[in-house]
Structures are given as structure tokens and as C-alpha cells.
Design an enzyme around this catalytic site. Structure first.
Site, mmCIF file in Angstrom:
data_model
loop_
_atom_site.group_PDB
_atom_site.id
_atom_site.type_symbol
_atom_site.label_atom_id
_atom_site.label_comp_id
_atom_site.label_asym_id
_atom_site.label_seq_id
_atom_site.Cartn_x
_atom_site.Cartn_y
_atom_site.Cartn_z
ATOM 1 C CB THR A 8 -0.948 0.039 1.223
ATOM 2 O OG1 THR A 8 -1.839 1.155 1.090
ATOM 3 C CG2 THR A 8 -0.186 0.195 2.531
ATOM 4 C CB THR A 9 1.111 4.284 -1.803
ATOM 5 O OG1 THR A 9 -0.215 4.400 -2.333
ATOM 6 C CG2 THR A 9 1.973 3.483 -2.759
ATOM 7 C CG ASP A 70 -9.635 -4.829 -1.635
ATOM 8 O OD1 ASP A 70 -9.008 -3.840 -2.073
ATOM 9 O OD2 ASP A 70 -10.806 -5.075 -1.955
ATOM 10 C CB SER A 71 -10.354 -2.741 3.964
ATOM 11 O OG SER A 71 -9.451 -1.690 3.725
ATOM 12 C CG HIS A 180 -12.403 -2.599 8.850
ATOM 13 N ND1 HIS A 180 -12.270 -1.395 9.511
ATOM 14 C CD2 HIS A 180 -11.934 -2.372 7.596
ATOM 15 C CE1 HIS A 180 -11.750 -0.486 8.691
ATOM 16 N NE2 HIS A 180 -11.530 -1.058 7.524
#
Length: 194
Positions: A8-9, A70-71, A180
Site C-alpha cells: 500500500t502507499t 483490501d477493505s 475491521h
């Protein structure tokens, strides 16, 4: 200490992961963008599918352990939207502000000031040999058309817990216990320690 690349960035996510995994001997490193060719095409219709696409794409190039998530937000009044399109709800290069504006507009179009909602997260962890572990977490609450709090990122100012606080009003430690992503991280940590 084991080193794992985080796919991720997003600086907020990087901080959360670095904090969360430091106690089990895992050092989370940011992605070395200068050696990555191209970008993964996140075209799955599930959070797990997109997380798997990311860890495979980066893992095959880097030959190192990779962690991806992934959220997103699922809103009852919007039939589960924005879902897997949460980061791009207002368009391909949307900012958090753009996405939140669209969320509020969509609720108001329906004459609503709030709707039941949930944050969902799937983590995928891939070893260089191709082994993949998954962990899933969720946080149930509601989205409102008014923002509160200055912390967090994404939809956090508009996502409220049952105690009336928005996710953006929580400290990082409080958020990790209820979010989450925090739930998914705890589950993945258990799997990695087995």
C-alpha cells in the site's frame, strides 16, 4: 526480525500495520516503488479476490513476503456500495474528501441522514514460495451525513460506532481494538505465530 513488504502507499495503513506487527517480530516495510513494474489490476468482485491479486502481483516481482489488504465500506441504504470500490467511489483518482462527499450526497438523495453500515477487511499474506494466508475482519456501525473527529482516514469521520463516536474520534490504539482491520490483523497474527 522478519521483514515484510506492505502493498500500500496509504500512509495511514502503513502506520497501523507497523504498530500492529512490531510485537511479534515482524518489521513492516513500505513498498520499494522504484523496482515495481506496473500496477495490479484490482478487478475482483470480492475483498479477498483483490487482496490476493495484490500480494501475488507484488510478491512475484519482489520475491519477499508481502502483506496486502483490501477493505472498504458497505452501506445498507446503498445496497452494499461502495464495497470493493470504496477507494474509487467518486472516480478513479478520488481523494478521501471526494469519496466522503459522494457518500453524503448518495444518502441525502435517498432522504437519509444515516444508514447501517460496516467496514470490511481481508488481509492476504504471501510467502515467496506462493503460500497465501487470509484473515478477515469487520466492524459494524452506521454512516452519517455529518463528520466528527480529526483522526483516521477514508470514511472514518462519517462512520459511527454504537457508542456515538466516529472512527475519526478514536486514538490509534482504540481504533485497533474495534476496527475491521484490527480484527483481521489479530487473526492473521495468530495464524503467523502457529
Amino acid at each position: 526480525m522478519k521483514e515484510v513488504i506492505i502493498a500500500t502507499t496509504n500512509a495511514g495503513k502503513v502506520r497501523e500495520f507497523q504498530e500492529a506487527f512490531s510485537d511479534i517480530g515482524i518489521r513492516i516495510l513500505t513498498m520499494p516503488k522504484e523496482v515495481i513494474e506496473g500496477e495490479p489490476v484490482e478487478n475482483a468482485d470480492t475483498f479477498q479476490g483483490n487482496a490476493e491479486i495484490k500480494v501475488c502481483f507484488y510478491g512475484k516481482q519482489l520475491h519477499l513476503p508481502v502483506l496486502a489488504d483490501d477493505s472498504g465500506l458497505t452501506v445498507e441504504a446503498l445496497n452494499g456500495a461502495p464495497g470493493v470500490h470504496s477507494a474509487r467511489f467518486a472516480g478513479a483518482h478520488a481523494t478521501d474528501e471526494d469519496n466522503n462527499k459522494k457518500l453524503v450526497e448518495e444518502l441525502r438523495k435517498r432522504g437519509l441522514s444515516a444508514s447501517p453500515a460496516a467496514y470490511r477487511c481481508v488481509l492476504a499474506y504471501r510467502e515467496p514460495d506462493g503460500t497465501i494466508l487470509f484473515a478477515e475482519g469487520s466492524c459494524v456501525g452506521e454512516v452519517r451525513t455529518t463528520a466528527r473527529g480529526s483522526g483516521g482516514f477514508g470514511y472514518d469521520p462519517y462512520f459511527y460506532l454504537s457508542d456515538g463516536r466516529s472512527m475519526a474520534a478514536l486514538t490509534l490504539e482504540e481504533k485497533e481494538t474495534v476496527s475491521h482491520r484490527g480484527s483481521a490483523i489479530r487473526l492473521l497474527k495468530e495464524k503467523l505465530q502457529q
